[in-house]
Motif scaffolding. Structure first.
Motif: not given
Length: 199
Positions: A58, A110, A113, A126, A140, A142, A149-150, A187, A189-190
């Motif tokens: 990040t 997280d 996001h 997405t 981001l 997950n 969010w990872d 998994t 994503a955004d």
């Protein structure tokens, strides 16, 4: 995973910045909203730089937005835990050591996001709509579709409707987004097309 609470790294300040990214900051046009191609170029140029944290993804994405894209900080030196702030500042200690402080949203996936969800006016896609992503977007992940969010990265290439990501933590240059998605069942994503809503 990128859950480092983050209290150090690089920035543009009134104090002379010894970081190798200071030259990028000097080139930022203060009236530009954000330069997405600059965000992507910075990420491509620095994908294999030595990480500043053990969980650095990040921080890497934030630096790409700031140094490459010229995105202005928000709430500088205010509550670092607030997801309404995004900042990093440099300081010189009395004994002469240069150090940095930052908001959690600068270094924690997280929190970034949540910050972008609240304060970016751009489209959010997405992973199933990755063909609509653009170079310079922030993605981001997950892992497994549960919890927070990872992981964070930058879209640095689009080819035949597929997005490619550059990121830190097992540093990657132009890794297919689908590889991340398929790395763990569930998994998602955004993908944020970042348009700052605070200036």
């Amino acid at each position: 995973m990128d859950n480092d609470s983050g209290t150090t790294s690089g920035t543009r300040t009134s104090v002379a910045d010894p970081s190798p990214y200071a030259a990028y900051a000097a080139q930022i046009t203060p009236y530009a909203t954000i330069n997405a191609s600059g965000t992507a170029k910075w990420a491509r140029d620095h994908w294999n730089d030595r990480p500043q944290y053990s969980q650095d993804c990040t921080n890497f994405a934030s630096k790409a937005l700031y140094y490459g894209g010229g995105m202005r900080m928000k709430g500088v030196n205010k509550d670092k835990k607030s997801a309404d702030n995004w900042w990093k500042t440099g300081h010189t200690a009395p004994h002469g050591v240069y150090y940095y402080t930052n908001s959690y949203s600068w270094t924690v996936a997280d929190k970034l996001h949540l910050f972008l969800s609240r304060h970016s006016d751009g489209m959010v896609n997405t992973e199933s709509k990755q063909s609509k992503a653009k170079v310079g977007d922030i993605v981001l992940f997950n892992w497994g579709g549960s919890g927070g969010w990872d992981h964070a990265g930058v879209i640095t290439q689009m080819k035949n409707g597929k997005a490619y990501v550059s990121a830190h933590n097992n540093n990657r240059l132009n890794q297919r987004l689908d590889v991340y998605i398929n790395s763990k069942k569930g998994t998602w994503a955004d993908i944020f097309h970042v348009i700052p809503g605070w200036y």
